[in-house]
Design an enzyme around this catalytic site. Structure first.
Site, PDB file in Angstrom:
ATOM      1  N   HIS A  72       0.848  -1.189   0.000  1.00  0.00           N
ATOM      2  CA  HIS A  72       0.000   0.000   0.000  1.00  0.00           C
ATOM      3  C   HIS A  72       0.886   1.241   0.000  1.00  0.00           C
ATOM      4  O   HIS A  72       1.689   1.441   0.914  1.00  0.00           O
ATOM      5  CB  HIS A  72      -0.902   0.021   1.235  1.00  0.00           C
ATOM      6  CG  HIS A  72      -2.020  -0.955   1.174  1.00  0.00           C
ATOM      7  ND1 HIS A  72      -3.055  -0.966   2.083  1.00  0.00           N
ATOM      8  CD2 HIS A  72      -2.289  -1.957   0.301  1.00  0.00           C
ATOM      9  CE1 HIS A  72      -3.905  -1.939   1.787  1.00  0.00           C
ATOM     10  NE2 HIS A  72      -3.445  -2.552   0.709  1.00  0.00           N
ATOM     11  N   TYR A 200      -9.470   4.764   7.308  1.00  0.00           N
ATOM     12  CA  TYR A 200      -9.687   5.121   8.707  1.00  0.00           C
ATOM     13  C   TYR A 200     -10.782   6.177   8.758  1.00  0.00           C
ATOM     14  O   TYR A 200     -10.655   7.224   8.108  1.00  0.00           O
ATOM     15  CB  TYR A 200      -8.416   5.679   9.337  1.00  0.00           C
ATOM     16  CG  TYR A 200      -7.280   4.699   9.466  1.00  0.00           C
ATOM     17  CD1 TYR A 200      -7.070   4.006  10.658  1.00  0.00           C
ATOM     18  CD2 TYR A 200      -6.405   4.473   8.400  1.00  0.00           C
ATOM     19  CE1 TYR A 200      -6.013   3.110  10.786  1.00  0.00           C
ATOM     20  CE2 TYR A 200      -5.352   3.575   8.520  1.00  0.00           C
ATOM     21  CZ  TYR A 200      -5.159   2.896   9.714  1.00  0.00           C
ATOM     22  OH  TYR A 200      -4.117   2.007   9.832  1.00  0.00           O
ATOM     23  N   PRO A 292      -4.158  -0.205  18.641  1.00  0.00           N
ATOM     24  CA  PRO A 292      -3.956  -0.692  17.272  1.00  0.00           C
ATOM     25  C   PRO A 292      -4.038   0.385  16.200  1.00  0.00           C
ATOM     26  O   PRO A 292      -3.676   0.117  15.048  1.00  0.00           O
ATOM     27  CB  PRO A 292      -5.065  -1.732  17.103  1.00  0.00           C
ATOM     28  CG  PRO A 292      -6.113  -1.337  18.098  1.00  0.00           C
ATOM     29  CD  PRO A 292      -5.377  -0.753  19.256  1.00  0.00           C
ATOM     30  N   LYS A 296       1.284  -0.383  15.143  1.00  0.00           N
ATOM     31  CA  LYS A 296       2.693  -0.320  15.524  1.00  0.00           C
ATOM     32  C   LYS A 296       3.170  -1.508  16.347  1.00  0.00           C
ATOM     33  O   LYS A 296       4.383  -1.670  16.545  1.00  0.00           O
ATOM     34  CB  LYS A 296       2.948   0.978  16.318  1.00  0.00           C
ATOM     35  CG  LYS A 296       2.788   2.239  15.506  1.00  0.00           C
ATOM     36  CD  LYS A 296       3.760   2.263  14.356  1.00  0.00           C
ATOM     37  CE  LYS A 296       3.448   3.329  13.350  1.00  0.00           C
ATOM     38  NZ  LYS A 296       4.147   3.111  12.080  1.00  0.00           N
ATOM     39  N   TYR A 384       3.625   6.650   9.956  1.00  0.00           N
ATOM     40  CA  TYR A 384       2.837   5.491   9.549  1.00  0.00           C
ATOM     41  C   TYR A 384       3.706   4.436   8.873  1.00  0.00           C
ATOM     42  O   TYR A 384       3.596   3.242   9.165  1.00  0.00           O
ATOM     43  CB  TYR A 384       1.711   5.929   8.614  1.00  0.00           C
ATOM     44  CG  TYR A 384       0.662   4.872   8.376  1.00  0.00           C
ATOM     45  CD1 TYR A 384      -0.398   4.703   9.263  1.00  0.00           C
ATOM     46  CD2 TYR A 384       0.713   4.043   7.260  1.00  0.00           C
ATOM     47  CE1 TYR A 384      -1.367   3.733   9.042  1.00  0.00           C
ATOM     48  CE2 TYR A 384      -0.249   3.074   7.035  1.00  0.00           C
ATOM     49  CZ  TYR A 384      -1.290   2.928   7.928  1.00  0.00           C
ATOM     50  OH  TYR A 384      -2.247   1.957   7.714  1.00  0.00           O
TER      51      TYR A 384
END
Length: 414
Positions: A72, A200, A292, A296, A384
């Site tokens: 991704h 998200y 979550p 990580k 990220y």
């Protein structure tokens, strides 16, 4: 029985460390309380940072990951139904790979068997002894009877509820914790994902996440009350609420199917300091937990054991203990950055019970800023895809400042 490094726990931290030590010619024995099937079957995170992928590749463990993992280059944020994309690759030159922890563990175990790594399963009544002495040891019981393992060092990779962290004296260990007043209700279902990348969502009703494990298996989450139960959410209710929170754009791609796994996970931020006491070194969930949001947990475990393996290799190859002495401060420097990002992202995307109208407006304002600011998107993207490993502390004063920041700041005030 004797070995150089005893590893407690055969999760991601323990097994990656075992492979790293094997590659360096350092003997180890992994001692695990559960069976292989249990450890491999646990449903956990599935987003791997670029650095984690690189480590697995260096160890020759990326065969299936390269063919089955989903790379991704970005992620999507939805705000009350409207969404925008963060182009991680354009902003950082890196990406993440979606590949479930179950698959990572299968690869680690299969390669471990092929390479002859020593892994003991079903080790009950584990005790750690003489951790502050010259010859620490483990005692435990297997179906074959009582066992005694002597070693040079112990790597505690046995998770939040394990024995390792509890073996550090109470007057030495300091813990920092935040319990979040909600949970994540998650389902696994064998249907194609709603989108090609993760979504998200921050909605007036709460958080939602559209994720996946493969091109044919989807993983979805919604924020729920900490006291709720999976039975409170029959499939129809779950799908309706998920579609509402994700918004019409993403919801239009959802294929509804029966959930073959449904559970509620609590959210916690936790750090135990120090990550070394005597000849015991903590790694992974034994030392820290992140919510979550941002995925990580597994990645932090890998970065911990990379640092620990480097320090052990330097000791056994060159006799230098500086890496071992600096491990805790070095690891904690990266841990706290990951904790900060996970806390920030959780705070940004979820609804809190005590939240006021002002608080929600602040969330919406920050999300709007993220949608239009390249600088803000870069900060999110850098965290990220994964920050680089921190270099060893340049001096003992740096390590001291990490362990007692408030005292040092007081000393700077006039």
């Amino acid at each position: 029985m004797r070995t150089q490094v005893a590893i407690v726990g055969a999760g991601p931290a323990g097994m990656v460390l075992a492979h790293l030590l094997h590659a360096a010619g350092i003997a180890s024995v992994v001692v695990e309380r559960r069976t292989r099937d249990y450890v491999e079957g646990r449903v956990r995170a599935g987003v791997l940072e670029q650095g984690t992928v690189d480590v697995l590749a260096r160890l020759g463990l990326d065969g299936r990951l390269r063919s089955e993992g989903l790379v991704h280059t970005g992620a999507n944020l939805a705000v009350d139904g409207a969404s925008f994309r963060i182009d991680m690759a354009a902003l950082t030159g890196a990406a993440v790979t979606v590949y479930g922890q179950q698959e990572v563990m299968r690869d680690l175990f299969d390669a471990g068997e092929a390479r002859g790594l020593a892994v003991v399963y079903e080790a009950q009544d584990l005790r750690l002894h003489d951790l502050d002495g010259a010859a620490p040891s483990l005692t435990y019981r297997t179906p074959e009877g009582p066992q005694h393992l002597v070693c040079d060092y112990v790597a505690g990779c046995d998770g939040f509820h394990g024995t390792s962290r509890r073996s550090i004296p109470a007057d030495v260990l300091r813990t920092f914790e935040r319990i979040y007043p909600f949970g994540w209700l998650g389902i696994l279902t064998d249907v194609p994902p709603a989108a090609h990348e993760l979504v998200y969502a921050s909605h007036a009703n709460g958080f939602a996440l559209a994720s996946m494990r493969s091109a044919t298996r989807s993983r979805y989450y919604i924020q729920c009350g900490i006291d709720e139960r999976p039975e409170d959410w029959p499939d129809t209710r779950f799908w309706d609420e998920l579609c509402l929170r994700l918004g019409p754009g993403t919801a239009g791609g959802i294929v509804r199917g029966p959930a073959f796994e449904k559970s509620i996970a609590p959210l916690r931020s936790f750090v135990g300091e120090p990550m070394r006491w005597g000849r015991l070194f903590l790694a992974g969930d034994a030392a820290h937990i992140v919510p979550p949001t941002g995925a990580k947990g597994l990645n932090l475990a890998v970065s911990d054991v990379v640092m620990l393996a480097e320090a052990l290799e330097a000791f056994y190859a060159h006799g230098t203990s500086s890496g071992l002495d600096g491990y805790s401060a070095r690891a904690l420097a990266r841990v706290w950055k990951a904790e900060r990002f996970s806390w920030w992202f959780t705070r940004l995307m979820h609804r809190f019970p005590e939240e006021t109208g002002f608080d929600r407006r602040m969330q919406l304002a920050e999300l709007a800023y993220l949608g239009t600011s390249r600088a803000a998107q870069t900060v999110l993207a850098e965290n990220y895809v994964g920050l680089p490993l921190d270099p060893p502390p340049v001096s003992t004063s740096v390590a001291a400042s990490l362990s007692a920041p408030s005292a040092n700041l007081r000393g700077m005030c006039p």
